[in-house]
Design a protein around this motif. Structure first.
Motif, PDB file in Angstrom:
ATOM      1  N   GLU A  52     -31.255 -96.535 -11.092  1.00  0.00           N
ATOM      2  CA  GLU A  52     -31.352 -95.075 -11.005  1.00  0.00           C
ATOM      3  C   GLU A  52     -30.131 -94.469 -10.332  1.00  0.00           C
ATOM      4  OE1 GLU A  52     -34.011 -93.183 -12.558  1.00  0.00           O
ATOM      5  OE2 GLU A  52     -33.746 -95.183 -13.401  1.00  0.00           O
ATOM      6  N   ARG A  55     -27.592 -94.423 -13.102  1.00  0.00           N
ATOM      7  CA  ARG A  55     -27.992 -93.483 -14.158  1.00  0.00           C
ATOM      8  C   ARG A  55     -27.678 -92.042 -13.754  1.00  0.00           C
ATOM      9  NH1 ARG A  55     -31.801 -94.890 -17.838  1.00  0.00           N
ATOM     10  NH2 ARG A  55     -32.597 -96.472 -16.408  1.00  0.00           N
ATOM     11  N   TRP A  56     -27.890 -91.710 -12.492  1.00  0.00           N
ATOM     12  CA  TRP A  56     -27.770 -90.333 -12.025  1.00  0.00           C
ATOM     13  C   TRP A  56     -26.582 -90.131 -11.081  1.00  0.00           C
ATOM     14  CZ3 TRP A  56     -30.999 -86.570 -13.902  1.00  0.00           C
ATOM     15  CH2 TRP A  56     -32.124 -87.018 -14.622  1.00  0.00           C
ATOM     16  N   LYS A  57     -25.615 -91.023 -11.098  1.00  0.00           N
ATOM     17  CA  LYS A  57     -24.549 -91.020 -10.095  1.00  0.00           C
ATOM     18  C   LYS A  57     -23.805 -89.689 -10.019  1.00  0.00           C
ATOM     19  CE  LYS A  57     -20.664 -93.708  -8.339  1.00  0.00           C
ATOM     20  NZ  LYS A  57     -19.901 -92.531  -7.905  1.00  0.00           N
ATOM     21  N   ASP A  59     -24.760 -86.697 -10.715  1.00  0.00           N
ATOM     22  CA  ASP A  59     -25.591 -85.643 -10.130  1.00  0.00           C
ATOM     23  C   ASP A  59     -25.870 -85.906  -8.647  1.00  0.00           C
ATOM     24  OD1 ASP A  59     -26.136 -84.133 -12.651  1.00  0.00           O
ATOM     25  OD2 ASP A  59     -26.980 -86.068 -13.208  1.00  0.00           O
ATOM     26  N   ALA A  87     -31.368 -91.393  -4.596  1.00  0.00           N
ATOM     27  CA  ALA A  87     -32.020 -91.938  -5.784  1.00  0.00           C
ATOM     28  C   ALA A  87     -33.451 -92.355  -5.479  1.00  0.00           C
ATOM     29  CB  ALA A  87     -31.222 -93.123  -6.316  1.00  0.00           C
ATOM     30  N   ARG A  91     -35.913 -90.029  -7.480  1.00  0.00           N
ATOM     31  CA  ARG A  91     -36.281 -90.713  -8.712  1.00  0.00           C
ATOM     32  C   ARG A  91     -37.428 -91.707  -8.530  1.00  0.00           C
ATOM     33  NH1 ARG A  91     -35.973 -88.985 -13.263  1.00  0.00           N
ATOM     34  NH2 ARG A  91     -35.878 -91.088 -14.119  1.00  0.00           N
ATOM     35  N   LEU A 129     -32.943 -83.009  -9.114  1.00  0.00           N
ATOM     36  CA  LEU A 129     -31.986 -83.410 -10.137  1.00  0.00           C
ATOM     37  C   LEU A 129     -32.241 -82.615 -11.417  1.00  0.00           C
ATOM     38  CD1 LEU A 129     -32.131 -87.267  -9.574  1.00  0.00           C
ATOM     39  CD2 LEU A 129     -30.169 -85.787  -9.090  1.00  0.00           C
ATOM     40  N   SER A 132     -31.768 -83.850 -17.358  1.00  0.00           N
ATOM     41  CA  SER A 132     -31.041 -84.978 -17.945  1.00  0.00           C
ATOM     42  C   SER A 132     -29.859 -85.335 -17.052  1.00  0.00           C
ATOM     43  CB  SER A 132     -30.511 -84.634 -19.340  1.00  0.00           C
ATOM     44  OG  SER A 132     -31.564 -84.264 -20.199  1.00  0.00           O
ATOM     45  N   PRO A 133     -29.506 -86.614 -16.977  1.00  0.00           N
ATOM     46  CA  PRO A 133     -28.362 -86.983 -16.138  1.00  0.00           C
ATOM     47  C   PRO A 133     -27.049 -86.456 -16.706  1.00  0.00           C
ATOM     48  CG  PRO A 133     -29.171 -88.892 -17.364  1.00  0.00           C
ATOM     49  CD  PRO A 133     -30.155 -87.788 -17.594  1.00  0.00           C
ATOM     50  N   THR A 134     -26.137 -86.110 -15.831  1.00  0.00           N
ATOM     51  CA  THR A 134     -24.783 -85.742 -16.216  1.00  0.00           C
ATOM     52  C   THR A 134     -23.989 -87.027 -16.409  1.00  0.00           C
ATOM     53  OG1 THR A 134     -24.901 -83.692 -14.943  1.00  0.00           O
ATOM     54  CG2 THR A 134     -22.705 -84.503 -15.529  1.00  0.00           C
ATOM     55  N   ALA A 155     -33.003 -89.844 -19.456  1.00  0.00           N
ATOM     56  CA  ALA A 155     -33.649 -89.282 -18.271  1.00  0.00           C
ATOM     57  C   ALA A 155     -34.663 -90.233 -17.650  1.00  0.00           C
ATOM     58  CB  ALA A 155     -34.309 -87.950 -18.622  1.00  0.00           C
TER      59      ALA A 155
END
Length: 410
Positions: A52, A55-57, A59, A87, A91, A129, A132-134, A155
């Motif tokens: 996670e 995936r979301w770094k 953001d 995270a 998440r 967040l 959707s991830p950037t 996501a």
């Protein structure tokens, strides 16, 4: 004093570092990183935190930057620890007090006060967040107008897909396992199911295989005892499919370790194939084949739902290297076909250089893929190829990104 959960967080930090600094995959780094983590639950937690975070770094970094007067360097340890902490809260729904206890302990002898202050500030703001991830800027530049749709498919981690040995029993197995099906021979289950404990596992009634990954072998057709080469076969999902579809399968791969897994799956399912460990550029068949399935080595960017490390490891150099290898394998495979034989080419990559650009160079007769060969909701391209990405079939749980093309010889 030992802090419960600290080994898992330290291992997650090491996993992320291995990906970002050394370019390793999560699987490659897991052996060393998880050596001191005890118990399946903590090992799963380690992988979840690292996954996670990757995936979301982008953001997570944006949130961190919004709470600091002076931007932390990209490689600063406090930034990495804060990414992991956020995270977990945003998440994985970990309580903030547990995140603080295990996160600040990772900064022993370091700027704990800074990390605590940034984390507390963001918690007071009740940050969240995006939907959707950037994606990293180089990735977005490569994927262009497809980026938003692909990101939407990232996501959440993917569900569990099973391929059935006997497609005629699809409804029966979907009911037995409490799953759903998107096409014959497929059952989808929620993420997190313990595979080995499911009915049918020991009997080899099915194997784990993403829906998109199952399509290339399906598009090879029914074997009826004819000979097929599964080129670059390990770990073996496509070999099992081909054998179950009545093909006389030769499964070739260069990796001894990965072929051992293929042999285990053949034994579990009771299916048969001739397994050959060899370099495809040195090996020669005794006779040409009726069909060849080339699931070529690739950057695997299409698996970013389950392997978010590819978002950070893969760049233009890796894409170019894989494209060169794929072109040489395609040339070699085409020469091993009988007249009238079928060649199916596939990659689990989202890069056009590995998919569309390779297919355009093949000097065989196209055999276009038809819509009725695909799950409902997927369509072939105007060229008769198949392109999937993680944003497709989103309401049903999505699928990996693949490119598939098919030809006949002569």
């Amino acid at each position: 004093m030992d802090i419960p959960g600290l080994p898992a967080r330290r291992a997650a930090l090491n996993l992320v570092d291995a990906v970002l600094r050394r370019g390793e995959t999560l699987d490659q780094a897991a052996g060393a990183a998880l050596a001191r983590v005890r118990g399946d639950a903590d090992r799963a937690l380690t992988r979840a935190i690292a996954g996670e975070t990757l995936r979301w770094k982008a953001d997570l970094d944006a949130l961190i930057d919004s709470a600091t007067r002076q931007r932390l360097p990209d490689d600063a340890k406090p930034r990495a620890v804060l990414e992991l902490m956020l995270a977990q809260v945003l998440r994985l729904d970990t309580p903030p007090h547990a995140v603080i206890a295990t996160g600040l302990a990772l900064l022993a002898g370091g700027p704990r006060r800074l990390a605590h202050g940034v984390f507390s500030t963001l918690m007071k703001r009740e940050v969240s967040l995006p939907e959707s991830p950037t994606l990293p800027e180089p990735v977005a530049a490569r994927w262009g107008e497809r980026t938003a749709a692909i990101a939407a498919g990232l996501a959440s981690p993917p569900p569990l897909d099973l391929a059935l040995r006997d497609p005629e029993r699809t409804a029966e197995w979907a009911q037995k396992l409490g799953g759903s099906s998107l096409m014959s021979g497929h059952v989808r289950l929620p993420r997190g199911v313990a595979v080995e404990g499911l009915e049918g596992f020991r009997d080899g009634a099915w194997w784990v295989q993403d829906l998109a990954a199952s399509l290339p072998a399906r598009l090879t057709g029914s074997g009826e005892g004819r000979r097929v080469l599964d080129l670059c076969a390990a770990p073996g999902g496509k070999t099992l499919q081909l054998a179950a579809a009545g093909w006389n399968v030769t499964a070739l791969d260069i990796s001894k370790r990965r072929l051992e897994r293929l042999r285990e799956n053949l034994a579990r399912t009771g299916l048969a194939a001739e397994v050959v460990q060899a370099d495809a550029f040195q090996w020669e068949p005794e006779a040409p084949f009726d069909a060849i399935l080339l699931d070529a080595p690739c950057t695997a960017t299409g698996t970013c739902r389950r392997h978010p490390d590819v978002l950070h490891r893969i760049g233009e150099r890796q894409v170019a290297e894989m494209a060169d290898l794929q072109g040489r394998l395609l040339d070699r495979a085409a020469g091993w076909l009988k007249p009238g034989g079928v060649l199916v080419y596939a990659v689990c990559s989202l890069e056009p250089e590995e998919g569309e650009a390779q297919a355009a160079k093949v000097a065989l007769t196209p055999w276009p893929i038809a819509a009725d060969e695909l799950p409902e909701g997927l369509s072939p391209t105007p060229e008769g190829w198949l392109r999937t990405d993680p944003g497709m079939l989103a309401e049903a749980g999505g699928l990996d990104g693949f490119f598939v093309a098919r030809w006949r010889k002569g």
